[in-house]
Design an enzyme around this catalytic site. Structure first.
Site, PDB file in Angstrom:
ATOM      1  N   CYS A   2      50.364  23.748  -3.678  1.00  0.00           N
ATOM      2  CA  CYS A   2      50.506  24.580  -4.944  1.00  0.00           C
ATOM      3  C   CYS A   2      52.046  24.585  -5.170  1.00  0.00           C
ATOM      4  O   CYS A   2      52.944  24.226  -4.687  1.00  0.00           O
ATOM      5  CB  CYS A   2      50.029  25.797  -4.684  1.00  0.00           C
ATOM      6  SG  CYS A   2      48.411  26.200  -4.127  1.00  0.00           S
ATOM      7  N   ARG A  27      52.279  18.913  -6.736  1.00  0.00           N
ATOM      8  CA  ARG A  27      51.754  19.879  -5.837  1.00  0.00           C
ATOM      9  C   ARG A  27      50.287  20.377  -5.797  1.00  0.00           C
ATOM     10  O   ARG A  27      49.949  20.884  -4.884  1.00  0.00           O
ATOM     11  CB  ARG A  27      52.778  20.872  -5.523  1.00  0.00           C
ATOM     12  CG  ARG A  27      54.359  20.574  -5.479  1.00  0.00           C
ATOM     13  CD  ARG A  27      55.225  21.632  -5.362  1.00  0.00           C
ATOM     14  NE  ARG A  27      54.771  22.501  -3.961  1.00  0.00           N
ATOM     15  CZ  ARG A  27      55.141  22.070  -3.051  1.00  0.00           C
ATOM     16  NH1 ARG A  27      56.442  21.156  -2.731  1.00  0.00           N
ATOM     17  NH2 ARG A  27      54.759  22.904  -1.893  1.00  0.00           N
ATOM     18  N   TRP A  76      46.432  24.151  -6.090  1.00  0.00           N
ATOM     19  CA  TRP A  76      45.520  23.032  -5.259  1.00  0.00           C
ATOM     20  C   TRP A  76      44.685  23.828  -4.418  1.00  0.00           C
ATOM     21  O   TRP A  76      45.141  24.325  -3.453  1.00  0.00           O
ATOM     22  CB  TRP A  76      46.383  21.950  -4.465  1.00  0.00           C
ATOM     23  CG  TRP A  76      45.487  21.068  -3.905  1.00  0.00           C
ATOM     24  CD1 TRP A  76      45.287  19.753  -4.382  1.00  0.00           C
ATOM     25  CD2 TRP A  76      45.069  20.809  -2.507  1.00  0.00           C
ATOM     26  NE1 TRP A  76      44.706  18.947  -3.622  1.00  0.00           N
ATOM     27  CE2 TRP A  76      44.438  19.782  -2.497  1.00  0.00           C
ATOM     28  CE3 TRP A  76      45.177  21.584  -1.316  1.00  0.00           C
ATOM     29  CZ2 TRP A  76      43.832  19.201  -1.368  1.00  0.00           C
ATOM     30  CZ3 TRP A  76      44.487  21.360  -0.285  1.00  0.00           C
ATOM     31  CH2 TRP A  76      43.884  20.226  -0.203  1.00  0.00           C
ATOM     32  N   ASN A 102      51.919  30.041  -2.223  1.00  0.00           N
ATOM     33  CA  ASN A 102      51.428  28.615  -1.949  1.00  0.00           C
ATOM     34  C   ASN A 102      51.293  28.550  -0.268  1.00  0.00           C
ATOM     35  O   ASN A 102      52.392  29.081   0.236  1.00  0.00           O
ATOM     36  CB  ASN A 102      52.593  27.554  -2.178  1.00  0.00           C
ATOM     37  CG  ASN A 102      52.877  26.331  -1.675  1.00  0.00           C
ATOM     38  OD1 ASN A 102      51.651  25.650  -1.128  1.00  0.00           O
ATOM     39  ND2 ASN A 102      54.058  25.772  -1.392  1.00  0.00           N
ATOM     40  N   GLY A 103      50.204  28.331   0.046  1.00  0.00           N
ATOM     41  CA  GLY A 103      50.022  28.301   1.523  1.00  0.00           C
ATOM     42  C   GLY A 103      48.651  28.700   1.903  1.00  0.00           C
ATOM     43  O   GLY A 103      47.690  28.982   0.852  1.00  0.00           O
ATOM     44  N   GLU A 491      47.861  -0.205   3.310  1.00  0.00           N
ATOM     45  CA  GLU A 491      48.360   0.486   2.105  1.00  0.00           C
ATOM     46  C   GLU A 491      47.736   0.076   0.934  1.00  0.00           C
ATOM     47  O   GLU A 491      47.741   0.853  -0.139  1.00  0.00           O
ATOM     48  CB  GLU A 491      50.048   0.178   2.092  1.00  0.00           C
ATOM     49  CG  GLU A 491      50.897   0.717   1.243  1.00  0.00           C
ATOM     50  CD  GLU A 491      50.604   2.458   0.930  1.00  0.00           C
ATOM     51  OE1 GLU A 491      50.173   3.019   1.983  1.00  0.00           O
ATOM     52  OE2 GLU A 491      51.158   2.766  -0.146  1.00  0.00           O
ATOM     53  N   LYS A 495      46.050   2.344  -1.746  1.00  0.00           N
ATOM     54  CA  LYS A 495      46.530   2.630  -3.334  1.00  0.00           C
ATOM     55  C   LYS A 495      45.410   2.544  -4.368  1.00  0.00           C
ATOM     56  O   LYS A 495      45.196   3.250  -5.076  1.00  0.00           O
ATOM     57  CB  LYS A 495      47.595   1.583  -3.429  1.00  0.00           C
ATOM     58  CG  LYS A 495      49.064   1.689  -2.917  1.00  0.00           C
ATOM     59  CD  LYS A 495      49.781   2.933  -3.530  1.00  0.00           C
ATOM     60  CE  LYS A 495      49.650   4.113  -2.692  1.00  0.00           C
ATOM     61  NZ  LYS A 495      50.559   4.336  -1.672  1.00  0.00           N
ATOM     62  N   GLU A 498      42.925   5.813  -3.986  1.00  0.00           N
ATOM     63  CA  GLU A 498      43.716   6.893  -4.574  1.00  0.00           C
ATOM     64  C   GLU A 498      43.735   7.171  -5.998  1.00  0.00           C
ATOM     65  O   GLU A 498      43.280   8.050  -6.486  1.00  0.00           O
ATOM     66  CB  GLU A 498      45.065   6.996  -4.250  1.00  0.00           C
ATOM     67  CG  GLU A 498      45.600   7.285  -2.628  1.00  0.00           C
ATOM     68  CD  GLU A 498      47.151   7.448  -2.503  1.00  0.00           C
ATOM     69  OE1 GLU A 498      47.328   8.364  -2.331  1.00  0.00           O
ATOM     70  OE2 GLU A 498      47.740   6.212  -2.581  1.00  0.00           O
ATOM     71  N   HIS A 514      34.392  -8.525  13.255  1.00  0.00           N
ATOM     72  CA  HIS A 514      33.738  -7.897  14.137  1.00  0.00           C
ATOM     73  C   HIS A 514      32.936  -6.716  13.135  1.00  0.00           C
ATOM     74  O   HIS A 514      32.778  -5.699  13.682  1.00  0.00           O
ATOM     75  CB  HIS A 514      34.759  -7.271  15.005  1.00  0.00           C
ATOM     76  CG  HIS A 514      35.470  -8.269  15.882  1.00  0.00           C
ATOM     77  ND1 HIS A 514      34.860  -8.786  17.120  1.00  0.00           N
ATOM     78  CD2 HIS A 514      36.492  -9.149  15.688  1.00  0.00           C
ATOM     79  CE1 HIS A 514      35.655  -9.723  17.490  1.00  0.00           C
ATOM     80  NE2 HIS A 514      36.756  -9.549  16.947  1.00  0.00           N
ATOM     81  N   LYS A 613      50.756  15.745  -3.819  1.00  0.00           N
ATOM     82  CA  LYS A 613      51.741  15.230  -3.418  1.00  0.00           C
ATOM     83  C   LYS A 613      52.330  15.506  -1.986  1.00  0.00           C
ATOM     84  O   LYS A 613      52.852  15.010  -1.263  1.00  0.00           O
ATOM     85  CB  LYS A 613      52.783  15.006  -4.447  1.00  0.00           C
ATOM     86  CG  LYS A 613      54.031  14.263  -4.228  1.00  0.00           C
ATOM     87  CD  LYS A 613      53.766  12.870  -4.767  1.00  0.00           C
ATOM     88  CE  LYS A 613      55.175  11.782  -4.140  1.00  0.00           C
ATOM     89  NZ  LYS A 613      54.275  10.342  -3.930  1.00  0.00           N
TER      90      LYS A 613
HETATM   91  C1  F6R Z   1      49.416   7.984  -0.312  1.00  0.00           C
HETATM   92  C2  F6R Z   1      50.482   9.082  -0.438  1.00  0.00           C
HETATM   93  C3  F6R Z   1      49.993  10.021   0.908  1.00  0.00           C
HETATM   94  C4  F6R Z   1      51.368  10.669   1.491  1.00  0.00           C
HETATM   95  C5  F6R Z   1      50.898  11.503   2.883  1.00  0.00           C
HETATM   96  C6  F6R Z   1      52.211  11.901   3.548  1.00  0.00           C
HETATM   97  O1  F6R Z   1      50.053   7.334  -1.631  1.00  0.00           O
HETATM   98  O2  F6R Z   1      51.205   9.564  -1.107  1.00  0.00           O
HETATM   99  O3  F6R Z   1      49.075   9.481   1.693  1.00  0.00           O
HETATM  100  O4  F6R Z   1      51.984   9.245   2.054  1.00  0.00           O
HETATM  101  O5  F6R Z   1      50.334  12.600   2.296  1.00  0.00           O
HETATM  102  O6  F6R Z   1      53.099  12.434   2.764  1.00  0.00           O
HETATM  103  P1  F6R Z   1      54.716  12.592   3.241  1.00  0.00           P
HETATM  104  O7  F6R Z   1      55.201  11.173   3.308  1.00  0.00           O
HETATM  105  O8  F6R Z   1      55.288  13.234   2.167  1.00  0.00           O
HETATM  106  O9  F6R Z   1      54.649  13.271   4.400  1.00  0.00           O
END
Ligand code: F6R
Length: 618
Positions: A2, A27, A76, A102-103, A491, A495, A498, A514, A613
């Site tokens: 949030c 957020r 969120w 937020n929390g 990764e 991507k 997501e 496997h 994020k």
């Molecule tokens: C993927 C992504 C998430 C963050 C994860 C950790 O694209 O952005 O998987 O990498 O939530 O976030 P941080 O790096 O902010 O601790």
């Protein structure tokens, strides 16, 4: 998660708060709301959806937008589904107090039952409405001012919060507090105005001065007055440190790109240079990093390095494992912070823990750091956001200078994290003598070429786009890589998942046999990293195995490759570099590919569904 934004001062608050919320949508973006105080009345507007949906509600009703005090929220959802009622702000029962939060209040249920027994009723399913009524109850019972009531109420609360509270009976102040979730206060000229936000981006065009509230602190913000900050538990007044902000407006705008993610992909050459500039000095043959230099003996005497992180940062950590073991010959374990913290792990004072986080706010990573510290380990942070909770909680650290990353899918954070980890590994290797001076020097020269190589690599965009067009309707994809490029496979898959919502898995190429090989048929695109270093021949064999099962192969190869070109359905070439640095290059085509597929599928690239994020809840 949030986002919180607020204003108290002399300007119209609405545009400041609403534009601020838009910058904080990374957020969370499942509902939005604002309370405006016009000098007489509070006006509440809130809705399920994005901040732009909130604007639609307020569009024609100017009275809802008028006033010099406002607090807003972008959500969120944790407690209660995203709907209009559960959206913030929330009022207290009397209607006098209003709160954005937020929390998570973990003991909200117990408090709620207690409040219900005292006659309170609740409209929403949120923990936030419980908190504002608890504040109201304390205020009534103790017959105290808002600041005191908030302080006392928070001592009864278990959980995490960043809050902003307004009281119409005392309409010249906003009270803010934090524990575990960030909050910054922008300080205007001569204290004539103050800005409140989850990070400093909402007020960057108005002031460069900010106070970052620390955990367990509460601030009473009054127009024309010095801010008073005190500790919630022991009521001690704190001398709040006003910091000068480096962030610029340009950094948080799209700069002509259609999406933040595309801008951030293209920013990688600059971000990597910014990350190694002043640290890597090839002409002098040294790497300077104060956080490592000052604690060198801890690293050199460490039994092992434990890397803790989540998501993409965890993938960067896996690359770190290869780097540290390969170059500096230090044993490394890479842990999901969420597993590590609950596993009763064996940690000693001879361990060095490296916590990696773009946001610096990830709840599980923060908790893992606290656990490691409590067991006596030295904890080093690799963060992007300056002044973030993780940056402050760790003993020492090194920032990645990626600049603000706003697209929810991490791109430049990943490559700059790998850059920092490469610098640390090289530095330790030099200090330990596990790399010869000439090899060390050669690595530095090669690293200097990476930004230019990425610049050139980005020119393949149209080619990647044409591949995206072929596979955009795939239901499942596999990503394979070995050694340094196994984390890139993970990764790449992340991507795609997501932002395009296509199911994808990353695997070490040899593991395919496997299990995942059973999935392969003519409908299955398989993205394979087959650069000329490392285990090239082994990967070529894996590609042959896929081919004989009719899988579609999209291979990332080194320029000039001929072998894989003959077998694969599509190839994407990357420039030649040291094996250790290949992840910095091989990840770029996967970022572009995911981006283009998501755009072609008309998905919300920068704000994919269900994600946020900054994951400040467990
Ligand atoms: C993927 C992504 C998430 C963050 C994860 C950790 O694209 O952005 O998987 O990498 O939530 O976030 P941080 O790096 O902010 O601790």
């Amino acid at each position: 998660m949030c986002g919180i934004a607020g204003y108290i001062g002399y300007r119209e608050a609405y545009p400041i708060v609403v534009n601020g919320l838009k910058r904080l949508e990374y957020r969370g973006y499942d509902s939005a709301g604002i309370m405006m105080y016009d000098g007489k009345k509070m006006h509440l507007s809130k809705t399920k959806g994005k901040v732009s949906d909130l604007e639609l509600i307020t569009e024609k009703e100017t009275e809802r937008k008028h006033g010099t005090i406002g607090i807003g929220h972008t959500r969120w959802a944790t407690h209660g589904v995203p709907n209009d009622t559960n959206s913030h702000p929330h009022f207290s029962q009397s209607g006098d107090l209003v709160l954005v939060h937020n929390g998570i209040i973990e003991n909200y249920d117990t408090i709620k039952k207690e409040l219900i027994s005292r006659g309170y009723t609740f409209k929403s399913d949120t923990d936030t409405e419980v908190l504002i009524n608890l504040i109201e109850e304390v205020k009534k019972k103790e017959n105290c001012k808002l600041g005191k009531a908030v302080q006392l109420a928070l001592t009864q609360v278990v959980g995490a919060y960043a809050i902003a509270v307004f009281d119409i009976t005392k309409p010249n102040e906003i009270v803010v507090a934090r524990l575990g979730s960030p909050i910054a206060i922008g300080v205007g000229k001569d204290n004539k105005e103050f800005f409140i936000a989850s990070d400093t981006s909402p007020f960057i065009e108005f002031t460069k001065k900010a106070i970052y509230l620390e955990d367990g602190e509460l601030a009473i913000i009054k127009k024309d007055k010095e801010i008073k900050v005190r500790q919630i538990k022991d009521d001690k007044l704190i001398n709040a440190d006003i910091q000068k902000l480096q962030l610029s407006l340009e950094q948080i705008e799209k700069g002509g790109y259609e999406h933040f993610m595309l801008k951030e992909i293209h920013e990688q050459p600059r971000a990597i240079v910014d990350t190694y500039r002043g640290r890597m000095l090839p002409d002098e043959g040294v790497i300077k990093m104060a956080g490592i230099d000052d604690n060198m003996s801890k690293f050199l005497n460490a039994d092992r390095i434990i890397i803790v992180a989540c998501g993409t940062s965890w993938h960067a950590g896996l690359v770190g494992e290869y780097l540290f073991e390969d170059m500096a010959r230090i044993p490394v374990e890479v842990e999901y912070a969420s597993e590590f913290r609950y596993r009763n792990p064996i940690i000693t004072s001879k361990d060095v823990v490296i916590a990696i986080s773009q946001s610096g706010e990830t709840a599980d990573t923060l908790a893992a750091i606290k656990l490691a510290k409590s067991k006596g380990a030295f904890v080093f942070g690799v963060c992007n956001v300056v002044g973030s909770s993780i940056a402050r909680e760790t003993h020492a650290g090194a920032y990645t200078h990626a600049g603000p990353e706003i697209g929810v899918a991490s791109t430049k954070a990943f490559t700059t994290q790998i850059t920092v980890l490469s610098l640390i590994a090289l530095k330790l290797a030099k200090e330990k003598g596990s790399l010869s001076t000439s090899a060390f020097q050669a690595y530095l020269q090669t690293m200097q070429l990476i930004p230019g190589q990425i610049e050139k690599l980005l020119e393949i965009d149209e080619h990647v786009k044409s591949i995206a067009a072929v596979y955009k309707n795939a239901k499942n994809c596999l990503y394979l890589g070995r050694g340094y490029n196994f984390p890139v496979a993970l990764e790449g898959a992340l991507k795609l998942k997501e932002i395009s919502y296509i199911h994808a898995e990353g695997y070490p190429a040899a593991e395919m046999k496997h299990g995942p090989i059973a999935l392969i048929d003519e409908n299955m695109p398989i993205f394979v990293i087959a650069t000329n270093k490392g285990h090239y021949e082994k990967v070529v064999s894996n590609i042959q195995e896929i081919k004989s099962r009719s899988g579609k192969i999209i291979a990332v190869v080194t320029e000039g490759d001929t072998t894989v070109k003959e077998i694969a359905d599509h190839v994407i070439e990357i420039p030649e570099t040291e094996e250790a640095f290949t992840p910095l290059l091989t990840t770029i085509p996967f970022q572009l590919l995911s981006y283009h597929i998501a755009v072609m599928l008309d998905k919300n690239v920068d704000q994919p569904r269900n994600l946020a994020k900054s994951v400040t809840v467990e």
